[in-house]
Design an enzyme around this catalytic site. Structure first.
Site, PDB file in Angstrom:
ATOM      1  N   ASP A 190     -39.115  13.929  18.432  1.00  0.00           N
ATOM      2  CA  ASP A 190     -39.861  15.081  17.930  1.00  0.00           C
ATOM      3  C   ASP A 190     -39.155  16.344  17.624  1.00  0.00           C
ATOM      4  O   ASP A 190     -38.101  16.543  18.247  1.00  0.00           O
ATOM      5  CB  ASP A 190     -41.239  15.250  18.626  1.00  0.00           C
TER       6      ASP A 190
HETATM    7  C1  GLC Z   1     -43.943  18.482  14.658  1.00  0.00           C
HETATM    8  C2  GLC Z   1     -44.976  17.140  15.140  1.00  0.00           C
HETATM    9  C3  GLC Z   1     -44.534  15.948  14.741  1.00  0.00           C
HETATM   10  C4  GLC Z   1     -44.206  15.967  13.106  1.00  0.00           C
HETATM   11  C5  GLC Z   1     -42.666  16.718  13.233  1.00  0.00           C
HETATM   12  C6  GLC Z   1     -41.982  16.951  12.081  1.00  0.00           C
HETATM   13  O1  GLC Z   1     -43.726  19.110  15.582  1.00  0.00           O
HETATM   14  O2  GLC Z   1     -45.280  17.143  16.609  1.00  0.00           O
HETATM   15  O3  GLC Z   1     -45.815  15.052  14.605  1.00  0.00           O
HETATM   16  O4  GLC Z   1     -43.926  14.660  12.813  1.00  0.00           O
HETATM   17  O5  GLC Z   1     -42.962  18.020  13.991  1.00  0.00           O
HETATM   18  O6  GLC Z   1     -42.795  17.651  11.085  1.00  0.00           O
END
Ligand code: GLC
Length: 752
Positions: free
Chosen positions: A282
């Site tokens: 993430d």
């Molecule tokens: C965010 C979220 C995740 C998302 C990623 C890209 O922090 O936790 O669910 O897919 O970043 O945007």
């Protein structure tokens, strides 16, 4: 006949051989490419950077385009449109080996055509519909330059204070498993080389929905039993459904952040579950292991996460900055780097990006597919089926066609909120508000906001996504409320659109008090005091505490944020064009103090007993929720007969037929979700008082009776026993059937 069988066998053999040949060609292509790559080019493939079109995390890495041109970036997220992705792809194709970029985005509940938020769509109890909405999202996203979505989010959650419950399907494991399979199938289809299918990404691996106190990014701590019994199955279901990628979660698991947890990312995900795709972190989750206190610096973070099994670094640039030295210091191996690169190149190959890097940059296809009539009609259909009727005393709903309606509330004409949070590329200017939906339906309606979103200006700023508020945003609320009360007095019925703004849920949006904002409650009470009949239309991204509302307001509709066709769908339900059939998949507590509260709880050694002081209860409230899991009403009434069992006991080889007559005893044709639960009365580990094991959604004309049949086998009775073995133990069981998890018919049977 023999000739036909022979021909069939030859066809199957040919198909297998050509598949083997195709796999060999793919392996040869990728292996040859890796042999040509420098270490920098390999590390570049492990580097995922956000574009500046949208930002979904703490900070932006400036100069990402330079990294693309230098071959130091293998994938980009938050960039779309055929034009923009073509521009970035052309940069990548000017690099030495012309390795195409992979474009990812949070297509969570639609791409341009926005569907209800997942917690709302989950109320449809329609797997085919949820697969269709993912399919439509994939068609639009792939026409808009994208090949990868960071979806489905399958985190089981029992705490509505957590803002991200909006993105999931609630508290039930079995239900979460069904939706995970449907979503992966919808996004990926049967052939990733087709131009209208995209890589899915199951997230957030793992257990993110169990953050303590519902506070986002907080600690998660649970037993292995709890993990395997309740939280891990939906991720496993996505893996078994062939999901192409996995995203690590921010939280720790067993004291080690998921992103650096080798047990989770390698032992479980790869060795036990056989996952073959690639793992992406993430957003800057590698860097954040420093704050977790598990490593001292990015060098150690890179080592821990890469050796744990992470392949791609989202936005953290830790692999980009540390991997060369980690290799030189023999902290990681060249073979492991090549394996990670192979997995990512394999995904690009499967998508057809090496044969045609611009196949997803087709402006003609974008014009044809994006927000077309078919997708918009599907959005309306899903929206109508996501609406839950929570209360309807004296059949106030459906509204009479000629009723003079006062529409009051800050959410009644808010386009931005209709598409909810995580609506990424959604175009809210094209969303239908409730006011617009009522007008489009020819209603006699007059609207006033009556109040601001909230009294707290920071919440308003967040809601309106404004750094600075206009005078109107914080104008004196008293005259607004007074005018709304006057409007109510001169109307036949009042429809109140109240609740949360989309900025009050989603990521980094936990709430310690989950009621309707205080100022909106004051408006509701003032309108209620006029004595006019009130319909409360809730717009929100989580279960709310609604004790006063439930005790005073005759009709309550839960409408979540229903997407592009929100207003049309709500109007359709308010006037009875569509008879609501939604059922909640997350418990609504009476008070925040009851949380965590969920239907599949354990009995404990001192179950609640009103006649026994020493039993599990509160001094100041009941144990029961306001609305239980699976709850939802209809404009008609469904009456359940008695359960009939095909036998009183079964062996592990048997199946038990369970049937029950269901009658539409009301005045409208309507759909009912008939739910099947079981209880294992005695287990070598304690078992919950109920577990959902099946459901049937059926349409019953008024007066019609259907006998609904389920089958139960030993497979449905398995659990992790005292030794953590997945097994069904002989003994006494109960089966429950009803229109929700509370109001059920029951019968007993024995597993021999
Ligand atoms: C965010 C979220 C995740 C998302 C990623 C890209 O922090 O936790 O669910 O897919 O970043 O945007």
């Amino acid at each position: 006949m023999k000739k036909r069988q022979g021909l069939l066998a030859a066809l199957v053999l040919f198909a297998c051989m050509s598949n083997v040949k195709a796999q060999q060609n793919k392996h040869t292509f990728i292996s040859n490419l890796i042999r040509k790559m420098t270490l920098e080019e390999k590390i570049g493939q492990l580097n995922l950077l956000t574009s500046d079109m949208d930002v979904t995390g703490p900070f932006m890495k400036p100069g990402y385009k330079k990294d693309i041109e230098a071959g130091l970036c293998g994938a980009v997220f938050n960039a779309y449109t055929p034009q923009y992705t073509r521009q970035l792809q052309e940069m990548a194709l000017k690099t030495r080996l012309k390795i195409p970029l992979l474009f990812g985005y949070d297509v969570i509940h639609g791409h341009k055509t926005i569907f209800p938020i997942p917690l709302g769509e989950a109320c449809t109890w329609d797997m085919s519909l949820m697969e269709q909405s993912a399919r439509a999202a994939a068609v639009e996203a792939s026409a808009d330059g994208l090949q990868w979505t960071f979806s489905p989010m399958v985190d089981i959650a029992r705490d509505p204070r957590w803002g991200r419950v909006a993105e999931g399907v609630g508290e039930d494991t079995w239900y979460g498993v069904q939706v995970a399979k449907a979503k992966v199938k919808g996004y990926q289809g049967n052939d990733l080389s087709a131009s209208n299918t995209i890589l899915a990404c199951v997230k957030h691996f793992a257990l993110y929905g169990a953050v303590e106190a519902g506070r986002d990014y907080n600690t998660v701590d649970m037993s292995r039993r709890q993990m395997f019994q309740y939280y891990l199955p939906p991720y496993k279901a996505a893996i078994d459904a062939g999901v192409a990628t996995v995203m690590t979660s921010f939280n720790e698991v067993d004291g080690i952040p998921a992103t650096g947890n080798k047990w989770l990312m390698t032992d479980l995900l790869r060795k036990q579950w056989g996952f073959k795709g690639f793992v992406v972190t993430d957003y800057t989750a590698i860097n954040e292991m420093i704050a977790h206190g598990i490593v001292k610096n990015e060098y150690e973070a890179g080592e821990l996460s890469f050796n744990a099994g992470v392949d791609m670094d989202m936005q953290g640039s830790v692999f980009a900055g540390q991997m060369k030295k980690l290799l030189q210091d023999k902290k990681i191996t060249q073979a492991a780097i090549d394996t990670a690169v192979y997995r990512i190149l394999s995904a690009k190959y499967d998508l057809g990006l090496f044969t045609d890097p611009f196949r997803y940059c087709d402006t003609a296809r974008a014009r044809k597919e994006i927000m077309n009539t078919e997708n918009l009609e599907l959005a309306r259909k899903v929206a109508e089926r996501s609406i839950v009727l929570l209360k309807n005393d004296n059949q106030l709903l459906p509204l009479k066609k000629e009723a003079k309606i006062a529409l009051i509330g800050p959410l009644a004409d808010s386009k931005r909120d209709m598409i909810g949070n995580w609506s990424a590329a959604g175009d809210y200017t094209k969303a239908a508000t409730l006011l617009e939906g009522l007008k489009a339906r020819g209603a006699n309606v007059e609207y006033l906001p009556g109040a601001h979103y909230a009294a707290d200006t920071t919440l308003i700023k967040r809601a309106l996504q404004k750094a600075r508020l206009d005078a109107s945003d914080t104008a004196d609320a008293a005259p607004m409320l007074a005018a709304a009360v006057e409007l109510a007095k001169r109307s036949d019925v009042v429809v109140m659109a109240l609740g949360e703004t989309q900025g009050m849920t989603g990521e980094a949006a936990s709430r310690s008090n989950i009621s309707i904002p205080e100022n909106q409650q004051q408006l509701l009470k003032a309108v209620y005091a006029t004595g006019k009949p009130v319909v409360l239309v809730l717009m929100n991204g989580r279960p709310l505490t609604l004790e006063w509302e439930d005790a005073h307001i005759p009709s309550i509709l839960e409408t979540w944020w229903l997407g592009t066709k929100a207003g049309n769908a709500i109007a359709s339900v308010l006037f009875g064009d569509y008879n609501p059939a939604g059922k909640i998949t997350m418990t609504f507590p009476r008070t925040t103090g009851q949380i965590p509260i969920y239907y599949n709880h354990k009995n404990t050694g001192r179950p609640q007993d009103p006649n026994n002081k020493y039993s599990s209860k509160y001094l100041d409230n009941v144990n029961e929720p306001l609305y239980p899991f699976g709850y939802g009403l209809s404009y008609t009434k469904f009456t359940y007969g008695s359960i009939a069992l095909s036998k009183q006991q079964i062996t592990k080889a048997d199946k038990l037929q369970v049937s029950i007559p269901v009658t539409n005893s009301g005045n409208y044709d309507g759909e009912e979700v008939v739910q099947l639960y079981i209880r294992d009365l005695v287990g070598s580990a304690t078992r919950p008082v109920k577990e959902l094991k099946g459901f049937k959604k059926l349409m019953l004309k008024k007066g019609e009776t259907q006998t609904v049949m389920f089958e139960i086998s030993a497979e449905d009775l398995k659990f992790y026993d005292k030794d953590m073995k997945w097994t069904a133990e002989p003994g006494d069981f109960m089966v429950f059937i009803g229109g929700n998890s509370r109001d059920v018919q029951s019968a007993g049977f024995i597993l021999k």
